[in-house]
Design a protein around this motif. Sequence first.
Motif, short mmCIF file in Angstrom:
data_model
loop_
_atom_site.label_atom_id
_atom_site.label_comp_id
_atom_site.label_asym_id
_atom_site.label_seq_id
_atom_site.Cartn_x
_atom_site.Cartn_y
_atom_site.Cartn_z
N TYR A 191 -10.42 -1.17 -0.79
CA TYR A 191 -9.10 -0.60 -1.36
C TYR A 191 -9.23 0.63 -1.76
O TYR A 191 -8.45 1.62 -1.46
CB TYR A 191 -8.63 -1.51 -2.83
N HIS A 216 1.05 -1.12 -0.02
CA HIS A 216 -0.01 -0.09 0.08
C HIS A 216 0.93 1.26 -0.10
O HIS A 216 0.70 2.23 0.72
CB HIS A 216 -1.14 -0.02 0.99
N ILE A 217 1.94 1.26 -0.69
CA ILE A 217 3.06 2.20 -0.81
C ILE A 217 2.87 2.80 -2.16
O ILE A 217 3.15 3.92 -2.38
CB ILE A 217 4.21 1.67 -0.51
N ASP A 218 2.54 2.00 -3.34
CA ASP A 218 2.85 2.67 -4.52
C ASP A 218 1.68 3.82 -5.03
O ASP A 218 2.30 4.91 -5.46
CB ASP A 218 2.40 1.59 -5.63
N ALA A 272 -2.98 -6.42 -1.91
CA ALA A 272 -3.74 -5.41 -1.60
C ALA A 272 -4.48 -6.04 0.05
O ALA A 272 -4.89 -5.19 0.80
CB ALA A 272 -5.02 -5.50 -2.31
N SER A 309 -5.95 1.68 -8.05
CA SER A 309 -4.62 0.97 -7.89
C SER A 309 -3.57 1.83 -8.15
O SER A 309 -3.60 2.78 -9.17
CB SER A 309 -4.48 -0.39 -8.33
N GLY A 310 -2.47 1.55 -7.55
CA GLY A 310 -1.15 2.29 -7.97
C GLY A 310 -0.50 1.48 -9.26
O GLY A 310 -1.29 0.74 -9.91
#
Length: 394
Positions: A220, A33-35, A335, A166-167
């Motif tokens: 998410y 959960h960094i991108d 995720a 999403s990243g």
Amino acid sequence: MKNQLYQEFDKLYNKEAANAYFSPGRVNLIGEHIDYNGGLVMPCAITFGTYLLVSPNNDGVFRFGSLNFDEKLEIPLQDDYKKIDGGWFNYPLGIIKHFLKDGHRLNGIDMLFYGDIPISSGLSSSASIEVVTAFALNELFDAGYTKLDLVKLSKSVENNFIGVNSGIMDQFAVAFGEKNKALMLNCDTLDYKAVDTNLGDYILAIINTNKPRKLAESKYNERVRECQSALAALKQQLDINNLCDIDTATFNKYSYLITDEVLYKRAKHVIEENNRVKLAAVALGNNDLTEFGRLMFASHDSLRDLYEVSGKELDAIVTYSKTDGNVVGARMTGAGFGGCAIALVKEDAFDNYSKQVIEYYTNAIGYAPSVYRSLIGNGVGEVVIGDQQLKIRD
Ligand code: GLA
């Protein structure tokens, strides 16, 4: 004997496939959960993935078939497409829409997909199908995109057509992955380094919870929004673009700006996890798997307690792994909300680990997980599919 996939293509379309492509799935070693917060991640491509066989047609239609799903789609070439309720083919359809929007001229094609990534397992089956389609169309129609363009285009389809915010990690990893290497990716600048995953006597195990993932997408998107709110609070005093622009010391100094406790926990996870990736890169460089494993366990604890994306299933796998002397580290990957965990396990103890974790999990949860020995493979490309037997759905 002709490979089973080519045979299935012949059967479905009454002709031979002209080309075959493969895109892998991925696991993320650390940096979760960094991108989408502009920090560092460390994913690698795995040897499970999505195969795509194609042949152009003169009928001006796109035909989508899959060996994993019964649903098929046949749709004429038109200027634009809308998402069709629930179908797996929305991923390739979204890619086609994007090519058309960018002004590329396409012709009809017959497509057959087959994936050996367990669906909904958090191993990026969606990025895999997006990227394999984008790669194939780029080759077939000479569209001239770079690989990085294909990554960005696939992410945009995930965000804008599929609806998950999403990243870029998954699409990047499945496109740029390299055999036996992890990608140290800066999700803000998109600079990356492929680093050796020298695991010595250890191997990477993937443990699939087999938990049906409900609400994963909405949860998410909720986390993405929470991070945006935490960032907005910090911006009152700090000139930053992403949560990962600050280190832990700066966070501790300014965290009073985040008055909501939930948002504080989310931001704390992000900033500390980003720091763990830096430490993990050093540990990997020093072949210090004990330290790497410690960081994996710490990452899991943070995802469970601060980010709240784990669950009793993933926790059971990590709890067991902590008690097994042949495991140096374990954590959820991807995720969360179900999906898979990974563990670094002594190679000669893998069978025993597998047996023990299955027993522990089944007692705790009521059904069995699946355990795989994972190999780190290459990113997307055109392939010649050998004679390997495919485990096609019963
Ligand atoms: C999913 C998303 C990624 C990333 C991970 C969590 O896999 O697709 O972009 O955010 O979750 O690290």
